[in-house]
Design a protein around this motif. Structure first.
Motif, PDB file in Angstrom:
ATOM      1  N   GLU A   1       0.824  -1.209   0.000  1.00  0.00           N
ATOM      2  CA  GLU A   1       0.000   0.000   0.000  1.00  0.00           C
ATOM      3  C   GLU A   1       0.858   1.259   0.000  1.00  0.00           C
TER       4      GLU A   1
ATOM      5  N   GLU B   1       2.095   1.675  -3.453  1.00  0.00           N
ATOM      6  CA  GLU B   1       0.945   2.070  -4.279  1.00  0.00           C
ATOM      7  C   GLU B   1       0.603   3.543  -4.083  1.00  0.00           C
TER       8      GLU B   1
ATOM      9  N   ASN C   1       1.289   5.391  -7.635  1.00  0.00           N
ATOM     10  CA  ASN C   1       0.037   5.684  -8.341  1.00  0.00           C
ATOM     11  C   ASN C   1      -0.761   6.821  -7.709  1.00  0.00           C
TER      12      ASN C   1
ATOM     13  N   ILE D   1       1.423  -2.620  -9.232  1.00  0.00           N
ATOM     14  CA  ILE D   1       2.244  -2.815  -8.038  1.00  0.00           C
ATOM     15  C   ILE D   1       2.133  -4.283  -7.651  1.00  0.00           C
TER      16      ILE D   1
END
Length: 450
Positions: A99, A102, A106, A115
């Protein structure tokens, strides 16, 4: 709409994580950051501090716990600042680290890349390097690790993430320091001798180095050295590093060998490396092999390439690739690391690797002007990432591929966005957990010229 107030209690659901591993609960759309809570947990918490855009809180009760919550395996977890996420089990730690990558790649950079799942490994007793501060508090010798945001030491006798042999040596040395009444450094007064104990070991603990970091060159360790060598046969090197500066930097610039060699030797991806007290070498052997192997696989080498290995250190990933390429050119700003890389090339019988001292952003353009054409560049910078002048020089070199290994997703996203905006493309990023139980995560990707 109620205003978030300090010392007030609230209930909420943890929606996500910060990069520090704290849970995020929103009250009237204002994020509250809370340690030691897991995503999707329902909690009661108290607000400790309110800022203009966010707040900090403390969990009071877990009303509905995550199935991935665990009791921290280390008894010192809630005191020591070394680990931040031991309340997460291995599955949740992997999800958290994915996470974080990510959010950066992104979320912040908006790159819309795949990812991959976090590459995981053993979660305990993995650190092959321990840097242990030493103090005297009210006349009592304490050794361990710092409390969060503090230079106060948590006095420990067992660290869950450093190798178990390091725990044994740490406790043995502590007893001897007390017996010998060795002078201990006082960082406020800048007086006393011993500042840190550093322990390094190779992958199978067959070679161990012990380093006494001292304020001055006085040697009070002769009987301790004798006892160490008798008790731990794997100790092949004992070094005194002298740091007489008033600084938080651990190592000084001068080292003296007190016993054995000035280095230990480790094997990584089939190559041998000599590691000295101040050498940079990744602390998790198992995961480093996976990280570098992923980088080499992404490079997809065919044997004809010329590779530039920037931030090359003692030569690890470049030398690991040497039998798959025509030429390796390493660039490193630390002179001792350059000499180590050359020595490691000789140690492995590698004759297609050259190493240059200097900043990569200055050396690379000179190499291009001299006729060098790089097919691929390895980039493995420190946490601050790459300076724009480095990225501009990288663009000047125009490699077909760039393999970027990062220890900080926030600077990785910044650097990737710059390279993508200037003619490169990427498909995915792979998180690799080199530091289980902590907030830190490595990531690796390949960028190809459009």
């Amino acid at each position: 709409m109620s205003v978030l107030r300090k010392n007030e209690q609230y209930e909420g659901v943890v929606e996500s994580y910060t990069k520090e591993g704290m849970g995020v609960v929103k009250v009237n759309d204002k994020p509250v950051f809370i340690a030691d809570v897991l995503k999707d947990e329902e909690i009661r918490f108290k607000v400790l501090q309110v800022k203009s855009r966010f707040a900090f809180g403390k969990a009071l009760k877990i009303n509905k716990a995550s199935v991935n919550r665990q009791v921290p395996p280390c008894q010192y977890y809630f005191q020591c600042g070394g680990c931040q996420i031991q309340v997460m089990n291995a599955l949740e730690q992997a999800k958290f680290k994915k996470e974080v990558v990510e959010q950066n790649i992104n979320g912040l950079a908006g790159l819309n890349l795949e990812i991959k799942d976090t590459v995981t490994g053993s979660g305990n007793y993995y650190r092959n390097k321990s840097q242990i501060p030493v103090q005297k508090v009210d006349g009592k010798l304490v050794m361990g690790f710092y409390k969060p945001r503090s230079h106060d030491i948590v006095d420990i006798n067992h660290c869950y993430i450093q190798k178990d042999i390091h725990n044994d040596i740490m406790n043995f040395v502590k007893e001897k320091l007390i017996e010998e009444d060795v002078s201990i450094y006082d960082e406020v007064k800048h007086e006393g001798l011993l500042r840190h104990l550093v322990i390094r070991s190779n992958h199978d603990d067959s070679e161990i180095q012990v380093v006494f970091i001292t304020n001055g060159k006085r040697n009070e360790f002769l009987s301790i050295i004798k006892a160490l060598r008798e008790e731990f046969q794997a100790i092949k090197s004992i070094v005194q590093n002298i740091n007489d500066e008033k600084t938080n930097v651990i190592f000084g610039k001068r080292s003296i060998v007190l016993l054995g060699k000035e280095y230990i030797t480790d094997t990584l991806l089939g190559r041998e490396f000599k590691i000295r007290d101040r050498s940079f070498y990744q602390v998790n052997h198992e995961q480093t092999e996976k990280l570098y192997q992923i980088g080499l696989d992404l490079a997809d080498l065919n044997g004809d390439e010329t590779i530039i290995d920037t931030y090359s250190g003692i030569g690890t990933i470049g030398l690991a690739a040497s039998d798959r390429v025509k030429k390796i050119i390493g660039i490193e700003v630390v002179d001792s690391a350059v000499e180590d890389a050359k020595e490691n090339a000789r140690l492995n019988g590698i004759d297609n690797a050259d190493y240059y001292l200097g900043k990569a952003e200055e050396v690379m353009p000179k190499l291009v002007k001299s006729g060098v054409s790089a097919d691929l560049v390895f980039v493995d910078p420190p946490r601050k990432g790459c300076h724009q002048t480095f990225l501009d020089s990288l663009l000047e070199v125009e490699p077909k591929k760039i393999v970027y290994i990062s220890c900080n997703p926030s600077t990785l996203q910044r650097d990737m966005k710059y390279l993508i905006d200037h003619g490169y493309k990427a498909k995915s990023v792979v998180p690799v957990d080199l530091f289980p139980q902590t907030k830190h995560v490595e990531a690796v990707t390949v960028l190809e010229r459009k």
